[in-house]
Design a protein around this motif. Structure first.
Motif, short mmCIF file in Angstrom:
data_model
loop_
_atom_site.label_atom_id
_atom_site.label_comp_id
_atom_site.label_asym_id
_atom_site.label_seq_id
_atom_site.Cartn_x
_atom_site.Cartn_y
_atom_site.Cartn_z
N TRP B 267 0.83 -1.20 0.00
CA TRP B 267 0.00 0.00 0.00
C TRP B 267 0.87 1.26 0.00
CZ3 TRP B 267 -1.48 -4.49 2.55
CH2 TRP B 267 -2.65 -5.08 2.05
N VAL B 268 2.04 1.18 0.62
CA VAL B 268 2.96 2.31 0.58
C VAL B 268 3.36 2.56 -0.87
CG1 VAL B 268 5.22 3.15 1.30
CG2 VAL B 268 3.83 1.83 2.90
N GLY B 269 3.74 1.49 -1.56
CA GLY B 269 4.14 1.61 -2.96
C GLY B 269 3.00 2.11 -3.82
N ALA B 270 1.81 1.60 -3.58
CA ALA B 270 0.66 1.99 -4.41
C ALA B 270 0.35 3.47 -4.22
CB ALA B 270 -0.56 1.14 -4.04
N LEU B 271 0.40 3.93 -2.98
CA LEU B 271 0.10 5.34 -2.71
C LEU B 271 1.12 6.23 -3.41
CD1 LEU B 271 -1.80 7.24 -1.20
CD2 LEU B 271 -0.21 7.21 0.72
N ILE B 272 2.40 5.87 -3.29
CA ILE B 272 3.44 6.66 -3.95
C ILE B 272 3.20 6.68 -5.46
CG2 ILE B 272 5.90 6.72 -4.50
CD1 ILE B 272 6.43 5.62 -1.70
N TYR B 273 2.92 5.52 -6.01
CA TYR B 273 2.71 5.42 -7.46
C TYR B 273 1.52 6.27 -7.89
CZ TYR B 273 1.04 3.55 -11.87
OH TYR B 273 0.58 3.43 -13.14
N VAL B 274 0.40 6.13 -7.19
CA VAL B 274 -0.81 6.83 -7.60
C VAL B 274 -0.64 8.34 -7.48
CG1 VAL B 274 -3.23 7.24 -6.99
CG2 VAL B 274 -2.35 4.91 -7.14
N VAL B 275 -0.03 8.78 -6.39
CA VAL B 275 0.18 10.22 -6.20
C VAL B 275 1.10 10.76 -7.30
CG1 VAL B 275 1.26 11.97 -4.73
CG2 VAL B 275 -0.25 10.24 -3.73
N LEU B 276 2.18 10.05 -7.55
CA LEU B 276 3.11 10.50 -8.59
C LEU B 276 2.43 10.53 -9.95
CD1 LEU B 276 6.45 8.68 -7.69
CD2 LEU B 276 5.96 11.13 -7.57
N ASP B 277 1.76 9.43 -10.27
CA ASP B 277 1.08 9.31 -11.56
C ASP B 277 0.12 10.49 -11.74
OD1 ASP B 277 0.32 7.98 -13.96
OD2 ASP B 277 -1.51 7.33 -12.94
N ASN B 278 -0.56 10.81 -10.64
CA ASN B 278 -1.55 11.87 -10.69
C ASN B 278 -0.93 13.25 -10.82
OD1 ASN B 278 -3.99 13.45 -9.50
ND2 ASN B 278 -4.65 11.33 -9.91
N ARG B 279 0.12 13.50 -10.03
CA ARG B 279 0.73 14.82 -9.99
C ARG B 279 1.60 15.08 -11.22
NH1 ARG B 279 -1.59 16.76 -5.20
NH2 ARG B 279 -3.33 15.75 -6.00
N LEU B 280 2.34 14.05 -11.63
CA LEU B 280 3.30 14.25 -12.71
C LEU B 280 2.60 14.70 -14.00
CD1 LEU B 280 5.78 11.27 -12.20
CD2 LEU B 280 6.18 13.70 -11.75
N ARG B 281 1.41 14.16 -14.23
CA ARG B 281 0.68 14.50 -15.45
C ARG B 281 0.42 15.99 -15.57
NH1 ARG B 281 -1.08 9.85 -17.95
NH2 ARG B 281 -1.08 8.17 -16.45
N SER B 282 0.24 16.64 -14.44
CA SER B 282 -0.10 18.07 -14.50
C SER B 282 1.13 18.96 -14.59
CB SER B 282 -0.96 18.45 -13.28
OG SER B 282 -0.26 18.09 -12.11
N ILE B 283 2.32 18.36 -14.51
CA ILE B 283 3.53 19.16 -14.71
C ILE B 283 3.81 19.25 -16.20
CG2 ILE B 283 6.01 19.34 -14.23
CD1 ILE B 283 5.51 17.66 -11.72
N ASP B 284 4.03 20.47 -16.69
CA ASP B 284 4.15 20.67 -18.13
C ASP B 284 5.23 19.83 -18.79
OD1 ASP B 284 2.06 22.21 -18.60
OD2 ASP B 284 3.12 24.14 -18.59
N VAL B 285 6.45 19.89 -18.23
CA VAL B 285 7.57 19.19 -18.88
C VAL B 285 7.35 17.68 -18.92
CG1 VAL B 285 9.44 20.85 -18.60
CG2 VAL B 285 8.81 19.35 -16.70
N VAL B 286 6.58 17.18 -17.96
CA VAL B 286 6.35 15.74 -17.94
C VAL B 286 5.25 15.37 -18.93
CG1 VAL B 286 5.70 13.76 -16.53
CG2 VAL B 286 7.10 15.58 -15.56
N GLY B 287 4.08 15.96 -18.72
CA GLY B 287 2.96 15.74 -19.65
C GLY B 287 2.70 14.28 -19.92
N GLU B 288 2.88 13.91 -21.17
CA GLU B 288 2.58 12.54 -21.58
C GLU B 288 3.70 11.57 -21.22
OE1 GLU B 288 -0.39 11.27 -22.85
OE2 GLU B 288 -0.87 13.22 -21.98
#
Ligand SMILES: Nc1ncnc2c1ncn2[C@@H]1O[C@H](COP(=O)(O)OP(=O)(O)OP(=O)(O)O)[C@@H](O)[C@H]1O
Ligand SMILES: [Mg+2]
Lengths: 262, 344
Positions: B267-288
């Motif tokens: 669950w620690v790993g899943a939370l980290i993954y989901v938060v990152l997946d969610n946040r990274l998308r909204s960062i411009d340089v990361v995008g897709e």
């Protein structure tokens, strides 16, 4: 067969009977033409230089793999092609030349798993009343092999000597009738060997013991019968004093400085 | 590590805080971050269960999760898939658990004879086969997936009551966690760890190693199936893409980020993954390029600690303890100093 005949036969029929046993590994004929009878309560040492086939013979008796020739009979039952798990319920246990322990479990749990193995309760996914007794039994067994002070330590953290003691403890789990020890003294310091010899001498007479051992002091003190192997064959059989005096044994084995080899 | 006597209070505290989160989080966070983490964590837990106790890294867990999801989708009322059954969602879900465990046992029979890299390859092959099967059999997977899978009425509406399914997921995750912890101390559980540590010894002790492994794989399949069922209850849809090779790798990453040796790590790993997946998308340089960014972060964590986040946590807490007691280092236990453990 009548009742009286059976009980009369029991004292004579060996608990282990090998006939013409051989084992090949590709081109290597590790064991060949071995006939061996071991009677209940016997203490037998198997000696022989490196590569003589001692461990291979143990593997065949324990059921790690079947022999390529001959037959193996345990307690009057032909088990030649039966796996190890069919032999454990007969009361056959063993140790390994190189310790095979459960490094991620505590000493007590290693012994507990060994007891459960002998009891046959492998697939039980719940704890019940018996487990308390098994755990207690495991701790008592640990005490008996001199590991009372490290029962809750992880096995990975034990010293070599303690790991060898645990090897024996695991083979003593669940009332074995035939115990096979593969070089229990390997790598032990002198004081540890003396303690080991005492422990082996103290085994209950109901346990039959076959012992592979390079250390002559240990082997010839504990054993009453000695089988000498060379090149996969049995070359000499006798009592410890006969073995001490045997020229062939000296040539093959003692003469080569194995005794000091450690 | 947390001292034994504090484990229950700490665990209870964590669950209590988790249970209260929907009151302070938005509906979006509750659903897309928290619930998703719990479900992915549960799927990862099925992987870590096999890895931590059995020493087996299985890549078939997401496939099994998919089997459960598709079974629900086909048996219950939904848009796409086999529409003939239209069973009650509870019956459909129960049957999905049964079907998935049976499939798991079948895979287990074959996979239980192998170890290490071979086990990895065999389970990967099954994962791929399951995906291809659903992709080709559009009768079972619909065109582009099964949608609008009916939810149990007790969960209310996914949009209006996101906290209900969250609490349900939380409860099931807690039960699975406790169940795995309990299992590890049962005869079967300890013996399964024995197989992990030394298979030849287990055979010599009289264990039927193949049978035990097969059954253990079935238990792992059951955990994956729970996650798969919860996923379609939450998501109301499933498509072959859900169990594609990409998500398979991400699930493995979640397990490794969390730490393959401790079930909490799932669950620690899943939370980290989901938060990152969610946040990274909204960062411009990361995008897709989310996958790339996640990959780099994954690499950093693994390089930092082979035991994942739980490993980092463990080494930090043991370092802290060690420096805390340096004055009286000799006072612990029987006097046998253990300088060897200080290395890592
Ligand atoms: N599993 C195996 N595969 C191939 N060859 C083997 C195998 N086990 C043993 N051998 C070979 O069989 C021969 C006998 O080996 P074995 O281990 O039985 O000897 P040993 O008497 O126990 O020797 P040591 O005193 O060194 O333990 C050796 O030549 C060994 O290389
Ligand atoms: Mg040997």
């Amino acid at each position: 067969m009548s009742q009286t005949e059976t009980s009369a036969a029991e004292s004579v029929v060996p608990i282990l009977r090998l006939r013409g046993v051989g084992r090949r590994f590709g081109g290597v004929h590790a064991v060949r033409g071995v006939d061996l009878d071991v009677r209940a309560g016997e203490r037998r040492a198997v000696l022989g230089p490196n590569g003589a086939g001692k461990t291979t013979l143990f593997n065949v008796i324990a059921g790690e793999f079947p022999p390529t020739e001959g037959s193996v009979e345990l307690f009057g039952v032909d088990v030649t092609n039966k796996p190890a798990r069919a032999r454990v319920p007969l009361g056959v246990t063993r140790t390994f030349q190189i310790s095979r322990l459960f490094g991620g479990l505590s000493v007590a749990d290693n012994l507990y798993v060994s007891i459960i193995g002998a009891e046959g309760g492998h697939l039980r996914p719940i704890r019940n009343a018996k487990d308390r007794a098994y755990h207690a039994q495991a701790r008592e067994l640990g005490d008996r092999v001199g590991l009372g002070g490290v029962l809750d330590e992880l096995v990975g953290a034990l010293s070599h000597g303690e790991q060898r003691q645990l090897e024996i403890g695991m083979a003593l789990a669940g009332d074995p009738k035939l115990i096979m020890l593969d070089e229990p003294a390997a790598g032990l310091a002198r004081a540890e060997r003396v303690k080991l010899t005492e422990m082996l001498l103290g085994f209950d007479r109901s346990i039959t013991m076959i012992l592979i051992e390079h250390d002559m002091d240990v082997a010839l003190t504990v054993a009453e019968h000695v089988t000498m192997m060379h090149d996969g064959r049995i070359v000499v059989e006798g009592t410890p004093s006969e073995i001490r005096g045997n020229q062939l044994v000296h040539d093959l084995y003692l003469g080569k400085g194995h005794r000091n080899h450690e | 590590m947390i001292p034994a006597r504090l484990q229950w209070p700490v665990g209870f505290g964590v669950v209590l805080v988790a249970a209260l989160l929907p009151f302070v989080c938005s509906s979006y966070t509750t659903s897309q971050i928290l619930t998703r983490s719990l479900i992915l964590g549960l799927a990862a837990a099925s992987l870590i269960f096999l890895a931590s106790l059995g020493g087996w890294v299985s890549l078939a867990q997401l496939g099994l999760y998919g089997v459960a999801g598709f079974t629900v989708g086909n048996l219950a009322k939904a848009d796409g898939g086999a529409k003939v059954f239209a069973m009650d969602i509870w019956v459909a879900s129960l049957l999905a658990l049964v079907v998935t465990v049976l499939v798991g046992l079948l895979i287990g029979v074959i996979a239980s004879r192998s170890e290490g890299i071979y086990f990895l390859m065999i389970t990967l092959a099954f994962g791929v086969i399951i995906r291809l099967l659903f992709e080709k059999a559009t009768d079972l997977s619909g065109f582009g997936g099964i949608n609008q899978i009916i939810q149990p009425s007790l969960l209310g509406s996914a949009q209006l009551d996101p906290e209900r399914i969250y609490w349900l997921c939380l409860a099931i995750c807690v039960l699975v966690y406790l169940g795995v912890r309990y299992f590890a101390r049962t005869p079967f559980g300890l013996a399964f760890q024995g197989i992990r540590d030394n298979t030849p010894r287990m055979r010599a002790l009289g264990y039927n190693v193949t049978l035990m492994r097969t059954v253990a794989f079935g238990i792992g399949a059951f955990i994956a199936a729970l996650a798969g069922v919860l996923n379609v209850w939450w998501n109301t849809q499933i498509s072959p893409g859900t169990i594609d090779i990409g998500p398979v790798i991400f699930l493995l990453m979640i397990a490794i980020i969390g730490g393959l040796y401790r079930i909490e790590g799932a669950w620690v790993g899943a939370l980290i993954y989901v938060v990152l997946d969610n946040r990274l998308r909204s960062i411009d340089v990361v995008g897709e390029r989310v996958a790339t960014a996640l990959g780099i972060i994954f690499l950093l964590i693994v390089l930092l600690s082979p035991g994942g986040v739980m490993g980092i946590y463990e080494s930090l807490s043991s370092r802290w303890r060690r420096t805390g007691v340096t004055g009286g280092a000799t006072s612990d236990g029987d006097g046998t100093a253990t300088p060897t453990v200080a290395g890592d």
